[in-house]
Write a protein that holds these residues in place. Structure first.
Motif, PDB file in Angstrom:
ATOM      1  N   ILE A  62       0.915  -1.227  -0.073  1.00  0.00           N
ATOM      2  CA  ILE A  62      -0.155   0.307  -0.143  1.00  0.00           C
ATOM      3  C   ILE A  62       1.204   1.150   0.097  1.00  0.00           C
ATOM      4  N   GLU A  63       1.340   1.061   1.097  1.00  0.00           N
ATOM      5  CA  GLU A  63       2.910   2.133   0.728  1.00  0.00           C
ATOM      6  C   GLU A  63       3.532   2.736  -0.423  1.00  0.00           C
ATOM      7  N   GLU A  64       3.750   1.917  -1.171  1.00  0.00           N
ATOM      8  CA  GLU A  64       4.268   1.260  -2.044  1.00  0.00           C
ATOM      9  C   GLU A  64       3.469   2.041  -3.863  1.00  0.00           C
ATOM     10  N   ILE A  65       2.371   1.700  -3.486  1.00  0.00           N
ATOM     11  CA  ILE A  65       1.419   2.241  -4.787  1.00  0.00           C
ATOM     12  C   ILE A  65       1.045   4.017  -4.150  1.00  0.00           C
ATOM     13  N   LYS A  66       1.276   4.683  -2.391  1.00  0.00           N
ATOM     14  CA  LYS A  66       1.383   5.394  -2.348  1.00  0.00           C
ATOM     15  C   LYS A  66       2.387   6.563  -2.721  1.00  0.00           C
ATOM     16  N   LYS A  67       3.314   6.026  -3.072  1.00  0.00           N
ATOM     17  CA  LYS A  67       4.366   6.267  -3.475  1.00  0.00           C
ATOM     18  C   LYS A  67       4.564   7.296  -4.909  1.00  0.00           C
ATOM     19  N   ILE A  68       4.129   6.080  -5.449  1.00  0.00           N
ATOM     20  CA  ILE A  68       3.871   5.567  -7.246  1.00  0.00           C
ATOM     21  C   ILE A  68       2.610   6.885  -7.205  1.00  0.00           C
ATOM     22  N   SER A  69       1.877   6.914  -7.068  1.00  0.00           N
ATOM     23  CA  SER A  69       0.566   8.171  -7.415  1.00  0.00           C
ATOM     24  C   SER A  69       1.451   9.195  -6.730  1.00  0.00           C
ATOM     25  N   SER A  70       1.913   9.519  -5.781  1.00  0.00           N
ATOM     26  CA  SER A  70       2.706  10.924  -5.248  1.00  0.00           C
ATOM     27  C   SER A  70       3.530  11.413  -7.077  1.00  0.00           C
ATOM     28  N   LYS A  71       4.640  10.301  -7.259  1.00  0.00           N
ATOM     29  CA  LYS A  71       5.722  10.498  -8.041  1.00  0.00           C
ATOM     30  C   LYS A  71       5.304  10.793  -9.327  1.00  0.00           C
ATOM     31  N   GLY A 108       0.298  22.366 -17.541  1.00  0.00           N
ATOM     32  CA  GLY A 108       0.066  21.982 -19.119  1.00  0.00           C
ATOM     33  C   GLY A 108       0.381  20.644 -19.524  1.00  0.00           C
ATOM     34  N   MET A 109       0.692  19.784 -18.845  1.00  0.00           N
ATOM     35  CA  MET A 109       1.874  18.341 -19.428  1.00  0.00           C
ATOM     36  C   MET A 109       0.514  17.797 -19.888  1.00  0.00           C
ATOM     37  N   PRO A 110       0.948  17.290 -20.743  1.00  0.00           N
ATOM     38  CA  PRO A 110       0.033  16.004 -21.222  1.00  0.00           C
ATOM     39  C   PRO A 110      -0.161  14.789 -20.775  1.00  0.00           C
ATOM     40  N   ALA A 111      -1.510  14.544 -20.758  1.00  0.00           N
ATOM     41  CA  ALA A 111      -1.488  12.921 -19.615  1.00  0.00           C
ATOM     42  C   ALA A 111      -0.730  11.487 -20.162  1.00  0.00           C
ATOM     43  N   TYR A 112      -0.293  12.085 -21.755  1.00  0.00           N
ATOM     44  CA  TYR A 112      -0.233  10.930 -22.761  1.00  0.00           C
ATOM     45  C   TYR A 112       1.714  10.825 -21.878  1.00  0.00           C
ATOM     46  N   GLU A 113       1.887  12.026 -21.703  1.00  0.00           N
ATOM     47  CA  GLU A 113       3.658  12.062 -21.687  1.00  0.00           C
ATOM     48  C   GLU A 113       3.717  11.796 -20.067  1.00  0.00           C
ATOM     49  N   LYS A 114       2.789  12.110 -19.561  1.00  0.00           N
ATOM     50  CA  LYS A 114       3.229  11.425 -17.943  1.00  0.00           C
ATOM     51  C   LYS A 114       2.991  10.004 -18.041  1.00  0.00           C
ATOM     52  N   PHE A 146       5.476   7.762 -16.347  1.00  0.00           N
ATOM     53  CA  PHE A 146       5.466   6.633 -15.081  1.00  0.00           C
ATOM     54  C   PHE A 146       6.201   4.811 -15.591  1.00  0.00           C
ATOM     55  N   ILE A 147       5.943   4.429 -17.195  1.00  0.00           N
ATOM     56  CA  ILE A 147       5.540   3.385 -17.572  1.00  0.00           C
ATOM     57  C   ILE A 147       7.446   3.283 -18.037  1.00  0.00           C
ATOM     58  N   GLN A 148       7.813   3.657 -18.072  1.00  0.00           N
ATOM     59  CA  GLN A 148       9.261   3.935 -18.568  1.00  0.00           C
ATOM     60  C   GLN A 148      10.567   4.108 -17.038  1.00  0.00           C
ATOM     61  N   ASP A 149      10.720   5.324 -16.631  1.00  0.00           N
ATOM     62  CA  ASP A 149      10.967   5.040 -15.104  1.00  0.00           C
ATOM     63  C   ASP A 149      10.618   4.472 -14.395  1.00  0.00           C
ATOM     64  N   TYR A 150       9.443   3.817 -14.128  1.00  0.00           N
ATOM     65  CA  TYR A 150       9.252   2.723 -13.017  1.00  0.00           C
ATOM     66  C   TYR A 150      10.036   1.666 -13.555  1.00  0.00           C
ATOM     67  N   ARG A 151       9.781   1.216 -14.866  1.00  0.00           N
ATOM     68  CA  ARG A 151      10.308  -0.667 -15.430  1.00  0.00           C
ATOM     69  C   ARG A 151      11.809   0.299 -15.169  1.00  0.00           C
ATOM     70  N   LEU A 152      12.869   1.190 -14.797  1.00  0.00           N
ATOM     71  CA  LEU A 152      14.059   1.496 -14.459  1.00  0.00           C
ATOM     72  C   LEU A 152      14.090   1.473 -13.644  1.00  0.00           C
TER      73      LEU A 152
END
Lengths: 173, 174
Positions: B93-102, B129-135, B139-145
């Motif tokens: 749960i804590e990890e999900i909160k971190k992901i959500s925040s980051k 103004g940052m598009p949703a697809y960029e976020k 997320f996908i690239q950064d979390y996997r690395l």
């Protein structure tokens, strides 16, 4: 001449008796002896292992008597409906953030680890996610009364004040 | 008696002598083996008695529940910690909160079981103004690395929306 014949007869008699003794008595005694030598060797090895085992257990008993291992104590906590219900309600009593809807306790059975495994299903209503986390922290804390595992959990993040089922697996002896 | 008769008589005496000796030796051998066997039987009896005493002591010690538990914990020295690692719900749960925040992701429906965490997720366009697809791609690239990540991000096969992208994600416990 007669003497010679007598001596020959006596020699043959004694040879026959020797042969008879060896075949009838000595052979059997020898076979028994072999068996008993092997048996003694086997039993001696087993005895040594038993002594080692006893020594290990005595050392363990001495170590355990010196201090209280709280993790160990959880496994020997009595698993009974009244004690479990009392334990869970002791947390939620007077706590407005958590409300118990139902406690279901499944009869126990021995699991693959050699412990007896009991299942407790808690249906609770919590005010928010933090209240749920606090409740789970109480159940899983280091000095909790039971050795509890939560192998699955499912709840809706988005809702404010939601129902959640918490399945608990309890190991005990 | 003649000389030849004497010779044969002495030879037969010798044969008789040796046959008696052999018989005597066979009896001695048999008796020796017999008595040695008796000694062995006595030793075996003693060993069995001692073993029984030791087994009784072991049984008595093992009646202590704490000993039983400690033995089981030793036998399962790897298996139980592995099970504990898979049931660290609070940590998940804590990890999900971190992901959500980051990554600025809104999760709903926390669903954990069998080493797999499933959540519904939504990423919105930022206020700056940052598009949703960029976020989302970040997320996908950064979390996997991320080597410190608690989970492995499973393949995401469906994305719904544009300014507000919804998707279902599975995390596998490492």
């Amino acid at each position: 001449m007669e003497n010679i014949k007598n001596n020959k007869f006596i020699s043959l008699l004694f040879l026959f008796l020797t042969f008879l003794t060896l075949i009838v008595f000595t052979k059997d005694v020898f076979l028994d002896l072999q068996e008993n030598i092997d048996l003694k060797k086997q039993l001696t090895t087993q005895l040594e292992k038993s002594k080692e085992n006893l020594s290990t257990l005595n050392t363990l008993r001495t170590e355990l008597s010196k201090w209280e291992d709280t993790d160990l104590e959880k496994y020997i906590s009595p698993f009974s409906e009244d004690k479990i219900t009392h334990y869970i309600h002791s947390y939620v009593q007077g706590n407005p953030e958590v409300n118990i809807s139902q406690i279901s306790i499944t009869p126990w059975k021995e699991n693959e680890y050699g412990f007896i495994e009991g299942h407790i299903s808690l249906d609770v209503r919590v005010l928010n996610e933090n209240a749920l986390i606090d409740f789970i922290s109480f159940l899983l804390k280091d000095d909790s009364e039971y050795k509890i595992f939560i192998e699955s959990l499912s709840y809706n993040y988005e809702s404010w004040s939601f129902n959640v089922n918490i399945p608990l697996t309890v190991f005990y002896k | 008696m003649s000389i030849e008769g004497d010779f044969y008589l002495k030879k037969k005496d010798k044969h008789m002598f040796f046959s008696i000796i052999f018989f005597f030796l066979s009896v001695v051998l048999t008796l020796s083996l017999f008595f040695y066997n008796k000694v062995l039987i006595y030793d075996i009896h003693q060993i069995n008695e001692e073993s029984e005493k030791i087994q009784k002591s072991i049984t008595l010690i093992k009646e202590d529940e704490r000993i039983q538990v400690k033995e089981l914990l030793d036998i399962n020295a790897k298996a139980i910690p592995d099970l504990e690692n898979k049931t660290l719900v609070l940590k998940f749960i804590e990890e999900i909160k971190k992901i959500s925040s980051k990554y600025d992701i809104i999760f709903s429906w926390f669903n954990y079981g069998n080493g797999r965490l499933s959540l519904d997720a939504t990423i919105k366009k930022s206020e700056d103004g940052m598009p949703a697809y960029e976020k989302l791609t970040f997320f996908i690239q950064d979390y996997r690395l991320d080597e410190q990540a608690l989970f492995e991000l499973d393949f995401i096969s469906k994305f719904v929306g544009q300014n507000r992208i919804s998707f279902h994600t599975n995390f596998l416990i490492k």
